[in-house]
Design a protein around this motif. Structure first.
Motif, PDB file in Angstrom:
ATOM      1  N   ARG A 148       0.799  -1.223   0.000  1.00  0.00           N
ATOM      2  CA  ARG A 148       0.000   0.000   0.000  1.00  0.00           C
ATOM      3  C   ARG A 148       0.835   1.278   0.000  1.00  0.00           C
ATOM      4  NH1 ARG A 148      -2.968   0.376   4.820  1.00  0.00           N
ATOM      5  NH2 ARG A 148      -2.108  -1.537   5.726  1.00  0.00           N
ATOM      6  N   LEU A 149       2.154   1.139   0.159  1.00  0.00           N
ATOM      7  CA  LEU A 149       3.010   2.322   0.240  1.00  0.00           C
ATOM      8  C   LEU A 149       4.355   2.031  -0.419  1.00  0.00           C
ATOM      9  CD1 LEU A 149       3.722   5.152   1.445  1.00  0.00           C
ATOM     10  CD2 LEU A 149       4.459   3.950   3.515  1.00  0.00           C
ATOM     11  N   ILE A 150       4.816   2.986  -1.230  1.00  0.00           N
ATOM     12  CA  ILE A 150       6.148   2.905  -1.827  1.00  0.00           C
ATOM     13  C   ILE A 150       6.926   4.143  -1.423  1.00  0.00           C
ATOM     14  CG2 ILE A 150       7.488   2.892  -3.973  1.00  0.00           C
ATOM     15  CD1 ILE A 150       5.156   1.466  -5.309  1.00  0.00           C
ATOM     16  N   GLY A 151       8.170   3.925  -0.976  1.00  0.00           N
ATOM     17  CA  GLY A 151       9.087   5.024  -0.704  1.00  0.00           C
ATOM     18  C   GLY A 151      10.268   4.913  -1.648  1.00  0.00           C
ATOM     19  N   VAL A 152      10.722   6.022  -2.196  1.00  0.00           N
ATOM     20  CA  VAL A 152      11.863   5.992  -3.115  1.00  0.00           C
ATOM     21  C   VAL A 152      12.825   7.131  -2.780  1.00  0.00           C
ATOM     22  CG1 VAL A 152      10.774   4.828  -5.063  1.00  0.00           C
ATOM     23  CG2 VAL A 152      10.485   7.284  -4.797  1.00  0.00           C
ATOM     24  N   THR A 153      14.092   6.889  -3.067  1.00  0.00           N
ATOM     25  CA  THR A 153      15.111   7.905  -2.822  1.00  0.00           C
ATOM     26  C   THR A 153      15.912   8.145  -4.088  1.00  0.00           C
ATOM     27  OG1 THR A 153      16.767   6.278  -2.127  1.00  0.00           O
ATOM     28  CG2 THR A 153      15.386   7.240  -0.403  1.00  0.00           C
ATOM     29  N   ALA A 154      16.595   9.273  -4.125  1.00  0.00           N
ATOM     30  CA  ALA A 154      17.527   9.597  -5.209  1.00  0.00           C
ATOM     31  C   ALA A 154      18.631  10.459  -4.613  1.00  0.00           C
ATOM     32  CB  ALA A 154      16.820  10.342  -6.341  1.00  0.00           C
ATOM     33  N   ALA A 155      19.824  10.288  -5.139  1.00  0.00           N
ATOM     34  CA  ALA A 155      20.925  11.143  -4.708  1.00  0.00           C
ATOM     35  C   ALA A 155      20.557  12.598  -4.968  1.00  0.00           C
ATOM     36  CB  ALA A 155      22.203  10.783  -5.461  1.00  0.00           C
ATOM     37  N   ILE A 156      21.049  13.487  -4.125  1.00  0.00           N
ATOM     38  CA  ILE A 156      20.687  14.901  -4.231  1.00  0.00           C
ATOM     39  C   ILE A 156      21.023  15.476  -5.607  1.00  0.00           C
ATOM     40  CG2 ILE A 156      21.267  17.201  -3.335  1.00  0.00           C
ATOM     41  CD1 ILE A 156      21.349  15.968  -0.558  1.00  0.00           C
ATOM     42  N   ASP A 157      22.089  14.958  -6.234  1.00  0.00           N
ATOM     43  CA  ASP A 157      22.479  15.476  -7.547  1.00  0.00           C
ATOM     44  C   ASP A 157      21.964  14.618  -8.709  1.00  0.00           C
ATOM     45  OD1 ASP A 157      24.028  13.283  -7.025  1.00  0.00           O
ATOM     46  OD2 ASP A 157      25.951  14.219  -7.547  1.00  0.00           O
ATOM     47  N   ASN A 158      21.080  13.655  -8.413  1.00  0.00           N
ATOM     48  CA  ASN A 158      20.555  12.779  -9.459  1.00  0.00           C
ATOM     49  C   ASN A 158      19.282  13.392 -10.048  1.00  0.00           C
ATOM     50  OD1 ASN A 158      19.702  10.719 -11.128  1.00  0.00           O
ATOM     51  ND2 ASN A 158      20.030   9.099  -9.627  1.00  0.00           N
ATOM     52  N   VAL A 159      19.483  14.350 -10.931  1.00  0.00           N
ATOM     53  CA  VAL A 159      18.359  15.102 -11.499  1.00  0.00           C
ATOM     54  C   VAL A 159      17.455  14.204 -12.330  1.00  0.00           C
ATOM     55  CG1 VAL A 159      17.726  17.021 -13.012  1.00  0.00           C
ATOM     56  CG2 VAL A 159      19.704  17.224 -11.491  1.00  0.00           C
ATOM     57  N   ARG A 160      18.046  13.279 -13.087  1.00  0.00           N
ATOM     58  CA  ARG A 160      17.253  12.403 -13.958  1.00  0.00           C
ATOM     59  C   ARG A 160      16.237  11.594 -13.161  1.00  0.00           C
ATOM     60  NH1 ARG A 160      18.283  10.162 -18.989  1.00  0.00           N
ATOM     61  NH2 ARG A 160      20.455  10.920 -18.936  1.00  0.00           N
ATOM     62  N   SER A 161      16.697  10.933 -12.091  1.00  0.00           N
ATOM     63  CA  SER A 161      15.779  10.124 -11.289  1.00  0.00           C
ATOM     64  C   SER A 161      14.728  10.985 -10.601  1.00  0.00           C
ATOM     65  CB  SER A 161      16.557   9.323 -10.237  1.00  0.00           C
ATOM     66  OG  SER A 161      17.335   8.325 -10.848  1.00  0.00           O
ATOM     67  N   ALA A 162      15.126  12.147 -10.107  1.00  0.00           N
ATOM     68  CA  ALA A 162      14.175  13.040  -9.436  1.00  0.00           C
ATOM     69  C   ALA A 162      13.050  13.435 -10.389  1.00  0.00           C
ATOM     70  CB  ALA A 162      14.891  14.279  -8.918  1.00  0.00           C
ATOM     71  N   LYS A 163      13.385  13.712 -11.640  1.00  0.00           N
ATOM     72  CA  LYS A 163      12.358  14.095 -12.617  1.00  0.00           C
ATOM     73  C   LYS A 163      11.393  12.948 -12.884  1.00  0.00           C
ATOM     74  CE  LYS A 163      14.844  17.722 -15.141  1.00  0.00           C
ATOM     75  NZ  LYS A 163      15.446  18.119 -16.449  1.00  0.00           N
TER      76      LYS A 163
END
Length: 206
Positions: A148-163
């Motif tokens: 029922r819940l997904i959490g995801v992270t990205a490196a602070i400088d990982n612009v591609r994944s953040a988008k």
């Protein structure tokens, strides 16, 4: 070392058992053409994929240093965790039997929660492919695994994944420390999504 989402859900024993069962029998072929579960025999192919720093550098939970043996152990550990209903390690193969991408799903059945880590080969990276692949993975986690819940992270400088994550409609929760396998930490950007919100976005054609 993955950490469960910040939000904690109440989960009944029945729901936990259902999620564990789904993970144990996870059909990763539903993720798309070319997907299958990783085996120890894929260690060399995964090493080739991850040898590119552009691919591996942003990923905090890889077994470093990256060697044939460390990756083989990583895959074997994932298989053991899947037998417990707590992980699934998928790879996507192209027409030449080379690994294009991997997706590592970590699941906390007792919290009805999961996360995904993964990467595409450098020549296969694009915003369009990443967005479509991520959406398929999120949908699979919610509907096939039943969390029922997904959490995801990205490196602070990982612009591609953040988008990609933001395009999928996840809610930004700020920053959190991600713990690497060696015990060191990396500050990461962090998002969450509830299944009911994902289903609402799908119904709206998001």
């Amino acid at each position: 070392m993955s950490s469960p989402p910040q939000t904690r859900l109440f989960v009944t024993p029945e729901e936990e058992r259902r999620i564990r069962s789904a993970v144990k029998g996870a059909d990763v072929a539903l993720l798309g053409p070319g997907y299958r579960l990783a085996t120890a025999q894929d260690a060399e192919g995964l090493l080739e994929l991850l040898a590119d720093p552009e691919v591996s550098y942003p990923i905090y939970d890889l077994p470093r240093p990256l060697t044939h043996e460390s990756i083989r152990s990583w895959v074997l550990d994932a298989q053991a965790r899947q037998r417990q209903g707590e992980a699934a390690f998928a790879i996507m193969i192209d027409s030449t039997d080379e690994i294009v991408s991997y997706s590592y799903f970590t699941v906390w059945p007792e919290r009805s929660s999961a996360e995904i880590a993964g990467a595409y080969r450098g020549d296969a990276q694009s915003m369009g492919a990443g967005k479509a692949g991520a959406a398929c993975s999120f949908d699979w986690m919610f509907e096939h695994l039943g969390v029922r819940l997904i959490g995801v992270t990205a490196a602070i400088d990982n612009v591609r994944s953040a988008k990609v994550i933001e395009a999928a409609g996840f809610t930004f929760f700020g920053e959190r420390d991600s713990v690497r396998p060696d015990g060191s930490t990396r500050q990461s950007l962090y998002w969450e999504m509830m299944r009911k919100d994902w289903q609402k976005l799908k119904a709206q054609g998001h």
